[in-house]
Structures are given as C-alpha cells and as structure tokens.
Design a protein around this motif. Structure first.
Motif, PDB file in Angstrom:
ATOM      1  N   ALA A 313       0.790  -1.149   0.028  1.00  0.00           N
ATOM      2  CA  ALA A 313       0.038  -0.122   0.026  1.00  0.00           C
ATOM      3  C   ALA A 313       0.951   1.370  -0.077  1.00  0.00           C
ATOM      4  CB  ALA A 313      -1.032   0.004   1.263  1.00  0.00           C
ATOM      5  N   LYS A 314       2.111   1.145   0.589  1.00  0.00           N
ATOM      6  CA  LYS A 314       2.918   2.389   0.565  1.00  0.00           C
ATOM      7  C   LYS A 314       3.492   2.736  -0.808  1.00  0.00           C
ATOM      8  CE  LYS A 314       5.704   2.651   4.033  1.00  0.00           C
ATOM      9  NZ  LYS A 314       5.049   3.978   4.722  1.00  0.00           N
ATOM     10  N   ASN A 315       3.436   1.747  -1.602  1.00  0.00           N
ATOM     11  CA  ASN A 315       3.864   2.195  -2.899  1.00  0.00           C
ATOM     12  C   ASN A 315       2.769   1.964  -4.078  1.00  0.00           C
ATOM     13  OD1 ASN A 315       6.728   2.209  -2.658  1.00  0.00           O
ATOM     14  ND2 ASN A 315       6.368   0.048  -1.890  1.00  0.00           N
ATOM     15  N   PRO A 319      -4.417  -0.908  -2.027  1.00  0.00           N
ATOM     16  CA  PRO A 319      -5.380   0.380  -1.611  1.00  0.00           C
ATOM     17  C   PRO A 319      -4.846   0.881  -0.568  1.00  0.00           C
ATOM     18  CG  PRO A 319      -6.781  -1.904  -1.972  1.00  0.00           C
ATOM     19  CD  PRO A 319      -5.340  -2.257  -2.101  1.00  0.00           C
ATOM     20  N   LYS A 320      -4.771   2.300  -0.725  1.00  0.00           N
ATOM     21  CA  LYS A 320      -4.137   3.276   0.274  1.00  0.00           C
ATOM     22  C   LYS A 320      -4.794   2.911   1.744  1.00  0.00           C
ATOM     23  CE  LYS A 320      -1.707   6.991   1.446  1.00  0.00           C
ATOM     24  NZ  LYS A 320      -0.481   7.041   1.373  1.00  0.00           N
ATOM     25  N   ILE A 321      -5.983   2.763   1.950  1.00  0.00           N
ATOM     26  CA  ILE A 321      -6.288   2.473   3.297  1.00  0.00           C
ATOM     27  C   ILE A 321      -5.668   1.328   4.163  1.00  0.00           C
ATOM     28  CG2 ILE A 321      -7.921   0.654   2.740  1.00  0.00           C
ATOM     29  CD1 ILE A 321     -10.027   1.824   4.703  1.00  0.00           C
ATOM     30  N   PRO A 331       0.810  -2.574  11.587  1.00  0.00           N
ATOM     31  CA  PRO A 331      -0.108  -2.195  10.338  1.00  0.00           C
ATOM     32  C   PRO A 331      -1.532  -2.724  10.737  1.00  0.00           C
ATOM     33  CG  PRO A 331       1.270  -4.022   9.989  1.00  0.00           C
ATOM     34  CD  PRO A 331       1.735  -3.632  11.023  1.00  0.00           C
ATOM     35  N   ILE A 332      -2.343  -1.779  11.348  1.00  0.00           N
ATOM     36  CA  ILE A 332      -3.415  -2.043  11.957  1.00  0.00           C
ATOM     37  C   ILE A 332      -4.656  -2.402  10.788  1.00  0.00           C
ATOM     38  CG2 ILE A 332      -4.233  -0.062  12.034  1.00  0.00           C
ATOM     39  CD1 ILE A 332      -4.870  -3.025  14.444  1.00  0.00           C
ATOM     40  N   ASN A 333      -4.644  -1.659   9.801  1.00  0.00           N
ATOM     41  CA  ASN A 333      -5.753  -1.883   8.690  1.00  0.00           C
ATOM     42  C   ASN A 333      -5.521  -3.227   8.163  1.00  0.00           C
ATOM     43  OD1 ASN A 333      -7.180   0.335   9.616  1.00  0.00           O
ATOM     44  ND2 ASN A 333      -6.734   1.699   7.919  1.00  0.00           N
ATOM     45  N   SER A 334      -4.219  -3.600   7.610  1.00  0.00           N
ATOM     46  CA  SER A 334      -3.622  -4.600   7.066  1.00  0.00           C
ATOM     47  C   SER A 334      -4.143  -5.618   7.683  1.00  0.00           C
ATOM     48  CB  SER A 334      -2.269  -4.429   6.663  1.00  0.00           C
ATOM     49  OG  SER A 334      -2.036  -5.720   5.883  1.00  0.00           O
ATOM     50  N   SER A 431      -5.825  -0.225  -7.701  1.00  0.00           N
ATOM     51  CA  SER A 431      -4.939   0.839  -6.653  1.00  0.00           C
ATOM     52  C   SER A 431      -3.959   1.611  -7.418  1.00  0.00           C
ATOM     53  CB  SER A 431      -4.082  -0.314  -5.626  1.00  0.00           C
ATOM     54  OG  SER A 431      -4.918  -1.278  -5.175  1.00  0.00           O
ATOM     55  N   ARG A 432      -3.319   1.215  -8.366  1.00  0.00           N
ATOM     56  CA  ARG A 432      -2.502   1.839  -9.252  1.00  0.00           C
ATOM     57  C   ARG A 432      -3.141   3.223  -9.847  1.00  0.00           C
ATOM     58  NH1 ARG A 432       2.570  -0.270 -12.576  1.00  0.00           N
ATOM     59  NH2 ARG A 432       3.445   1.762 -13.751  1.00  0.00           N
TER      60      ARG A 432
END
Length: 469
Positions: A313-315, A319-321, A331-334, A431-432
């Motif tokens: 997600a950092k790249n 998804p950004k969430i 990494p709580i949402n993950s 996501s991209r």
C-alpha cells in the motif's frame, strides 16, 4: 508509541515457527508414500542445497541493500518493477492467508482427538460449528495480541516455538535408540512403489518445499528487527535447524517401521510412530504438540500476512487504506483486512464441510514464483554491484533451485494458481489508478506480462474441469 524491536533469537524463532507447523508431524507418511530411503536421501540433498542457497540469498540481499524492508515484495519490486513486485506480494499474501486458515482447521481437528468419539462428534475435521466458534475466537485473540505490537507477538511465538520443538527432539532421540539398520535397508530403492528412483526424487520436491515455506519470515518483518544484520543470519539459522529436524525425522522413521507400514498411516503419522516406540502416551503427546505448533505458526504467519499488504500500500500496489500504523507500530488496517479474510474462509469451511486441503495445496503453489524471484534479484543485484563471485553463485544456484521446484510442481498447479492471481491483478490496476491520480502508466513489459497472464487465465478456465478432476 511502542519502539520495541525484535532480536536475533526471536527472529530465528519466527523463521523456525513459520516453517515448522503441521507438516513436520505428517512428514514421515508424506515422504514414505512417494519415495524409498535412497530417493529420500537424494531429495533432501537437493532441497538442502537449494534451500540453504535461498536462505543465503536473503542473507546477502539484506547486506547489499539493508535499507529495503518487506522481504519478498520489496525485493521483487526493486528487481523487476511494480507489477512483478505486486504479483510476488499477492501470491505470497494469498498463500499465507489461506495457509493460516488451514492451521486453525488442523488445530481443532487435533483437539477433536481428545474430545470426540464415534457417538459424539464435536470438532470433527475442524469443520464443525464448535470448531468455527473456537477458531474465530483465536483469530481475534491473535489480532488483539499483534495489535499490541509485533515485538510482543514475537515473544509469545518464541515461547510456543520452544514448547513445540521439545517433542521433535524427543522423537529423534527415541528413534536413534530404536533404529534398526535392517528395517531401514529393506526396500531401500523403493521398488514396491513401482516408480524409478529419479521420479521418486521429483515427487519429494513439493513436499520438501512445503515444509520450508516461511523461510522468508525474518525478511518480511525486517523493519521490526533490532539490527538489520540479524535478518539474514536468523534466516540461515532457522533453515539449518529445520533442515536437521526434517532429515532426521524422515530418515530415522524408516528405521523404526518399514516404508510400506508408514505409507498408509493416518496423519499425524509421527504420533503412530511414537506410539510404536513408547505406547499410547506418545500419540497423545504428539497430538498436543501439533496443536501448540500450528497455533504458534498461526501467530507468525498472521504477522507476515499483515505486513505484506501494508508494504504494498505504501507504493500504490494495494489500496491506500491499508497504509496505516497504530500507536504500537502495527499495520492495523492490513491486520483487520487479513482477519476478515480468514474469518470469511472459516465460514466457507463450515458451510462446505471441507477440510481445506485442496485449496491449501493450490495456494501454496503460489509461493514458487516469489521464491524464484529472490534468487533472480540477487543475480541482478550482485552483477550490478560487481559483488564477489560467491554472492553471484549464490544467486545463480538459488535461481536454478527455484526453476527446478517450478518444474517439479507441474503445469496443473501453476495453471490453478493463475486463477487466483487474476483477482489480484484487478486489485493492482485499481490501486495503481487511484495512486497515480487516474493514470495507469503501464510500461511495455508490464503490458506484455498482463497479456501473457490473461492468456494463461483463459487456458486455465478451459482446462478447469480436467485440473480439478
């Protein structure tokens, strides 16, 4: 905010715990069913060399590029671009997430050996309502543990790893005492199997790879390591310990009972072998330790499953969430994402009544390409930096081993894994698109790769009835 980091011993325990799950307790039967003693020795030699060089690849990459965190995903992305990096991350994440569901199913099947009877089935094969409730409780208890901090979860895993290693060492010591050379040499070539030694060796390859899945654990959690130099060392130490246990258990088993007796055993076959040596108490001990083992592996694999989507997600690959840490650096949402997927899969197990073996085997085949990419990246990196020849050779041998296990897996499992890659590609494109403000900006090589995967996907759909038969 928690700034606690994982030391060398806990990192090594994570690698060892993720490799030693339920598979080692079934290893004697799994291997005896496909190979005689001679083929087993050759198979372990090939796997031992290959997996050690794969571990050394992690070791050298962590030295050459110590700033890279995230292991399998980051190395593939750095070496071969965004799309290949995502495919490596998706394959690994799906393998890990589906795999940990299998751990929960096996754990409650093991509990059932203490509670169930022919007249009263409570936990069954881990697919009953009580199993679903118990497994769901563990999912969210482990979620709460990891949410408190990766270091705390690693400490619990270390204690569990020590507990589950004890019966393995006990088994080896007793097997040395009861070992019979005459029994071991009986049908040493596996003639009763009806296949040549070379084919027997090939048939051991996937089994030996499965039990080493998790070798990348320290590199996946490298951002949480106290010293980056510990990452590669923990990987190599974990491999050497696991390799010694695996080889000793499989070969010594053939000196306790004949191969033909072990091959049809119900799993965990180590329980029946220990019972043959010391009586019924041995079977109960192994079953208890199997439960502890898979639950410890569940903790370590859940940490890996949460870390990979976060790094992606950092790249912009996920998804950004999912790009969020809580106050403890987790990494709580993950972690939530992984937990919900596991819960959904447990519901499928309950509704279908399946023991999950087929999907687990298919998902594990998705680790083949990511492992190959590790060796390939070291080759590229070592030649680019003009590293010493020993590092270049390490990458080359690890890459050759990666190609060998892909060949050993066979076309069927690779085609089935393509079916699981396609939903991930759609997620990547979405996501991209969002990450780059409405522009996909795919490179020529990425477009070509997508076309190849689409063609394989269509062919896999066409062959699906035959693949599942």
């Amino acid at each position: 905010m928690s700034n606690k980091k994982i030391g060398l011993i806990s990192l090594t325990a994570l690698v060892l715990s993720s490799m030693i799950g339920s598979g080692i307790f079934s290893l004697p039967q799994n291997m005896a069913a496909v190979a005689g003693a001679k083929a087993l020795i050759i198979g372990w030699l090939i796997t031992g060399v290959g997996i050690i060089f794969l571990g050394l690849s992690f070791f050298y990459i962590s030295r050459l590029r110590p700033e890279l965190d995230g292991g399998i995903y980051t190395y593939a992305r750095e070496g071969f671009g965004e799309l290949v990096g995502f495919l490596s991350a998706w394959g690994y994440w799906l393998c890990a997430t589906i795999g940990i569901v299998g751990y929960l199913v096996v754990a409650f099947e093991g509990i059932g050996t203490f509670t169930d009877s022919p007249q009263r089935i409570i936990f069954g094969q881990g697919n009953t309502l009580p199993s679903f409730i118990g497994a769901s409780l563990i999912v969210w208890l482990v979620h709460a543990l990891i949410a408190r901090g990766v270091k705390e979860a690693a400490s619990v895993n270390l204690a569990a790893t020590l507990v589950k290693t004890f019966p393995l060492i006990l088994f080896i010591l007793l097997a040395l005492y009861y070992f019979s050379p005459a029994t071991f040499n009986h049908d040493i070539n596996g003639d009763s199997i009806g296949r040549p030694v070379g084919e027997q060796v090939k048939n051991t390859m996937l089994i030996t790879l499965w039990v080493f899945t998790g070798v990348e654990g320290a590199s996946v959690l490298s951002a949480h390591a106290r010293n980056k130099s510990d990452v590669g060392l923990a990987t190599v130490l974990g491999i050497l310990i696991a390799l010694a246990l695996y080889v000793a258990i499989t070969l010594l088993s053939l000196g306790i009972l004949p191969r033909e007796t072990i091959a049809p055993m119900a799993n965990p076959s180590m329980a029946a072998l220990l019972e043959a040596m010391i009586g019924s108490g041995g079977s109960l001990l192994i079953t208890f330790c199997l439960i502890v083992s898979v639950l410890a592996s569940y903790i370590s694999w859940t940490m890996y499953s949460a870390e990979v989507p976060y790094r992606g997600a950092k790249n912009g690959a996920f998804p950004k969430i999912l790009d969020k840490l809580n106050q403890n650096g987790t990494p709580i949402n993950s972690l939530w994402f992984t937990g919900f997927i596991v819960q959904f899969c447990l519901l499928l197990v309950l509704l279908t009544g399946k023991s999950y073996n087929t999907l687990l085997l298919i998902s594990t085949s998705m680790i083949l390409i990511p492992y190959f990419l590790i060796g390939a990246y070291l080759v590229k990196l070592s030649f680019r930096q003009n590293s010493p020849m020993r590092i270049k050779l390490t990458g080359i041998i690890a890459s050759l081993y990666g190609l060998w296990i892909i060949y050993a897996a066979g076309l069927e499992y690779l085609l089935l894994s393509v079916l699981l890659y396609m939903p991930g590609i759609l997620l990547f494109l979405y996501s991209r698109y969002r990450h780059q403000s409405g522009i996909l900006n795919l490179k020529g090589g990425e477009k070509a790769l997508l076309l190849i995967i689409a063609a394989l996907f269509a062919y896999a759909l066409y062959r699906l009835p035959a693949l599942l038969s």
